[in-house]
Motif scaffolding. Structure first.
Motif, PDB file in Angstrom:
ATOM      1  N   PHE A 144       0.852  -1.181   0.000  1.00 14.54           N
ATOM      2  CA  PHE A 144       0.000   0.000   0.000  1.00 14.54           C
ATOM      3  C   PHE A 144       0.896   1.242   0.000  1.00 14.54           C
ATOM      4  O   PHE A 144       2.081   1.159   0.342  1.00 14.54           O
ATOM      5  CB  PHE A 144      -0.890   0.004   1.255  1.00 14.54           C
ATOM      6  CG  PHE A 144      -2.141  -0.810   1.122  1.00 14.54           C
ATOM      7  CD1 PHE A 144      -3.385  -0.187   1.008  1.00 14.54           C
ATOM      8  CD2 PHE A 144      -2.093  -2.196   1.111  1.00 14.54           C
ATOM      9  CE1 PHE A 144      -4.555  -0.930   0.891  1.00 14.54           C
ATOM     10  CE2 PHE A 144      -3.248  -2.948   0.995  1.00 14.54           C
ATOM     11  CZ  PHE A 144      -4.485  -2.312   0.883  1.00 14.54           C
ATOM     12  N   PRO A 145       0.358   2.404  -0.379  1.00 15.84           N
ATOM     13  CA  PRO A 145       1.179   3.624  -0.397  1.00 15.84           C
ATOM     14  C   PRO A 145       1.855   3.937   0.936  1.00 15.84           C
ATOM     15  O   PRO A 145       2.911   4.566   0.967  1.00 15.84           O
ATOM     16  CB  PRO A 145       0.166   4.716  -0.778  1.00 15.84           C
ATOM     17  CG  PRO A 145      -0.876   3.996  -1.569  1.00 15.84           C
ATOM     18  CD  PRO A 145      -0.991   2.640  -0.927  1.00 15.84           C
ATOM     19  N   SER A 146       1.266   3.506   2.056  1.00 16.88           N
ATOM     20  CA  SER A 146       1.858   3.768   3.373  1.00 16.88           C
ATOM     21  C   SER A 146       3.148   2.991   3.589  1.00 16.88           C
ATOM     22  O   SER A 146       3.982   3.373   4.410  1.00 16.88           O
ATOM     23  CB  SER A 146       0.863   3.388   4.470  1.00 16.88           C
ATOM     24  OG  SER A 146       0.611   1.981   4.448  1.00 16.88           O
ATOM     25  N   GLY A 187      -6.501   5.115  -4.674  1.00 17.52           N
ATOM     26  CA  GLY A 187      -6.033   6.213  -3.831  1.00 17.52           C
ATOM     27  C   GLY A 187      -5.075   5.738  -2.756  1.00 17.52           C
ATOM     28  O   GLY A 187      -4.111   5.030  -3.014  1.00 17.52           O
ATOM     29  N   ARG A 188      -5.375   6.098  -1.511  1.00 20.42           N
ATOM     30  CA  ARG A 188      -4.508   5.729  -0.382  1.00 20.42           C
ATOM     31  C   ARG A 188      -4.800   4.327   0.146  1.00 20.42           C
ATOM     32  O   ARG A 188      -4.084   3.821   0.988  1.00 20.42           O
ATOM     33  CB  ARG A 188      -4.654   6.764   0.732  1.00 20.42           C
ATOM     34  CG  ARG A 188      -4.216   8.169   0.307  1.00 20.42           C
ATOM     35  CD  ARG A 188      -4.379   9.171   1.424  1.00 20.42           C
ATOM     36  NE  ARG A 188      -3.522   8.861   2.572  1.00 20.42           N
ATOM     37  CZ  ARG A 188      -3.511   9.555   3.699  1.00 20.42           C
ATOM     38  NH1 ARG A 188      -4.337  10.590   3.841  1.00 20.42           N
ATOM     39  NH2 ARG A 188      -2.708   9.228   4.688  1.00 20.42           N
ATOM     40  N   GLY A 189      -5.884   3.713  -0.336  1.00 23.27           N
ATOM     41  CA  GLY A 189      -6.088   2.316   0.000  1.00 23.27           C
ATOM     42  C   GLY A 189      -7.293   1.984   0.855  1.00 23.27           C
ATOM     43  O   GLY A 189      -7.372   0.860   1.357  1.00 23.27           O
ATOM     44  N   ARG A 190      -8.249   2.883   0.993  1.00 21.87           N
ATOM     45  CA  ARG A 190      -9.466   2.499   1.736  1.00 21.87           C
ATOM     46  C   ARG A 190     -10.338   1.564   0.904  1.00 21.87           C
ATOM     47  O   ARG A 190     -11.122   0.787   1.444  1.00 21.87           O
ATOM     48  CB  ARG A 190     -10.227   3.751   2.156  1.00 21.87           C
ATOM     49  CG  ARG A 190      -9.466   4.578   3.199  1.00 21.87           C
ATOM     50  CD  ARG A 190     -10.205   5.831   3.606  1.00 21.87           C
ATOM     51  NE  ARG A 190     -11.447   5.538   4.328  1.00 21.87           N
ATOM     52  CZ  ARG A 190     -12.257   6.474   4.812  1.00 21.87           C
ATOM     53  NH1 ARG A 190     -11.945   7.761   4.666  1.00 21.87           N
ATOM     54  NH2 ARG A 190     -13.359   6.140   5.458  1.00 21.87           N
ATOM     55  N   ASP A 249     -12.751   7.813  -3.035  1.00 22.66           N
ATOM     56  CA  ASP A 249     -11.724   8.224  -3.993  1.00 22.66           C
ATOM     57  C   ASP A 249     -11.809   7.495  -5.334  1.00 22.66           C
ATOM     58  O   ASP A 249     -10.791   7.300  -6.007  1.00 22.66           O
ATOM     59  CB  ASP A 249     -10.335   8.035  -3.385  1.00 22.66           C
ATOM     60  CG  ASP A 249      -9.298   8.978  -3.988  1.00 22.66           C
ATOM     61  OD1 ASP A 249      -9.693  10.009  -4.552  1.00 22.66           O
ATOM     62  OD2 ASP A 249      -8.089   8.667  -3.905  1.00 22.66           O
ATOM     63  N   LYS A 253     -11.257   8.135 -11.746  1.00 23.25           N
ATOM     64  CA  LYS A 253     -10.291   7.043 -11.915  1.00 23.25           C
ATOM     65  C   LYS A 253     -10.659   6.173 -13.120  1.00 23.25           C
ATOM     66  O   LYS A 253     -11.827   5.874 -13.359  1.00 23.25           O
ATOM     67  CB  LYS A 253     -10.246   6.157 -10.666  1.00 23.25           C
ATOM     68  CG  LYS A 253      -9.835   6.869  -9.383  1.00 23.25           C
ATOM     69  CD  LYS A 253      -8.394   7.324  -9.434  1.00 23.25           C
ATOM     70  CE  LYS A 253      -7.850   7.713  -8.060  1.00 23.25           C
ATOM     71  NZ  LYS A 253      -8.678   8.675  -7.330  1.00 23.25           N
TER      72      LYS A 253
END
Length: 377
Positions: A144-146, A187-190, A249, A253
């Motif tokens: 994930f991006p984190s 997006g950030r992964g939700r 998000d 896309k």
């Protein structure tokens, strides 16, 4: 539907362990250059005085401990070959099918036919964690991006989320009816997206581990997917009905889906509308989206296609280096990507058009000895 004519580019090949072979007394390594059905073969030899003797059809323009540049003037091509900086052999008990590197570059994750996922350091190759929970081949794993969470999928029909910090598996997603071939992080992964050989692409809520929607259902396998933010010049439709508050998000896309039915389907994730079908000559094994405009796909028959979403009827480029399948693609900039093939080649390709009189120049990454490249990171 007809497609644009394929340009046949030449390709240079070099013995994968050339640097070791040339260290031996009177050592030699093979070279070849192929274009279509024509092949030019030669050798490079290390002489007693430390110089090199090269077959007359080839030129060595530069050589170092970790790289060599070879040209074939007859076919107007040259290649810079790199050997691996580090090798980590026998990381898995079976073939490695998927690999990814953390956003900071310190960690890597790999998985494959032994059903295990291994998290290891990129500098030393030390395995930090072995993640077990899938029952069959792991087809994809990515950060994930984190950088502190992993996403994996398998032929056991499951998608899983893992903690990098403690190795736990806080979420498992079930709903596919056959192999899950690929995933994409929104997006950030939700939210995440998965696709598979059951012909579906599904949107999932990570917080509740449930399926929010099936974005598309077709009658043939979806081999890979890619997601990106659409460029403002790409027209997307507005959604009339309300979305779930758990859908995060997805607006703006584009989802590209590489299918077994010889096309890439492009879907507006938010409206669920299919934007276009990008046609090829055989099954698409992989795809990427660059800059929200260009879609690049690699085919089973070795052809590589570049499409513009604003004018998708015919590809901007369509070229081939060999008949071996293109197995993986990785964007490294808005105009460059790495291409992996079924005969063990991994090369850098630029989407900029090559002029008729230009020398075709590539960068080739050596290591595998004719084994397929399933993934690059």
């Amino acid at each position: 539907m007809a497609t644009a004519a394929t340009i046949q580019y030449p390709s240079l090949y070099l013995q994968h362990d050339w640097n070791q072979a040339l260290r031996e007394d009177n050592g030699s390594a093979w070279i070849s250059c192929k274009q279509g059905d024509t092949s030019i073969r030669g050798t490079i030899k290390c002489l007693a005085d430390g110089t090199y003797d090269v077959s007359e059809e080839f030129l060595v323009t530069d050589i170092h401990e970790d790289s060599i540049t070879i040209a074939c003037p007859r076919n107007r091509c040259k290649a810079l070959f790199y050997i691996p900086k580090l090798e980590h052999p026998r990381r898995h008990r079976g073939s490695v099918r998927t690999i990814d590197v953390s956003p900071g570059g310190a960690l890597a994750v790999s998985a494959g036919s032994d059903s295990t996922i291994k998290l290891w350091t990129t500098d030393s190759g030390v395995v930090r964690r072995e993640l077990c929970g899938h029952y069959n081949d792991v087809t994809t794993c990515k950060f994930f991006p984190s950088g502190v969470v992993l996403l994996s999928a398998s032929s056991d029909m499951q998608v899983k989320i893992w903690s990098v910090e403690d190795g736990s598996n806080p979420a498992t997603f079930r709903g596919h009816t056959s192999t899950v071939t690929d995933t994409a992080i929104v997006g950030r992964g939700r939210n995440i997206i998965s696709c598979g050989t059951d012909g579906t692409a599904k949107l999932w809520d990570c917080g509740r581990s449930n399926c929010l929607d099936t974005l598309i259902k077709v009658d043939y396998a979806i081999n890979a997917c890619a997601i990106d933010v659409a460029h403002p010049t790409v027209n997307l439709n507005h959604r009339t009905d309300t979305t779930s508050e758990r859908e995060i998000d997805t607006q703006g896309k584009i989802l590209a889906l590489a299918t077994e039915n010889n096309y890439i389907g492009c879907v507006d994730v938010y409206s669920r509308d299919q934007i276009c079908k990008l046609n090829g000559s055989s099954a698409f094994n992989c795809c990427v989206i660059n800059s929200g405009i260009n879609v690049i796909g690699g085919c089973q028959d070795g052809k590589l296609y570049l499409f513009d979403l604003r004018n998708p009827s015919l590809p901007l480029q369509n070229f081939s280096r060999s008949v071996y399948p293109i197995t993986t693609l990785k964007s490294i900039s808005s105009e460059e990507l790495l291409v992996g093939t079924g005969d063990g080649c991994c090369y850098k390709w630029s989407t900029n058009e090559i002029g008729a009189e230009e020398v075709i120049s590539t960068i080739e990454l050596l290591g595998p000895d004719c084994d397929p490249i399933y993934d690059v990171a």
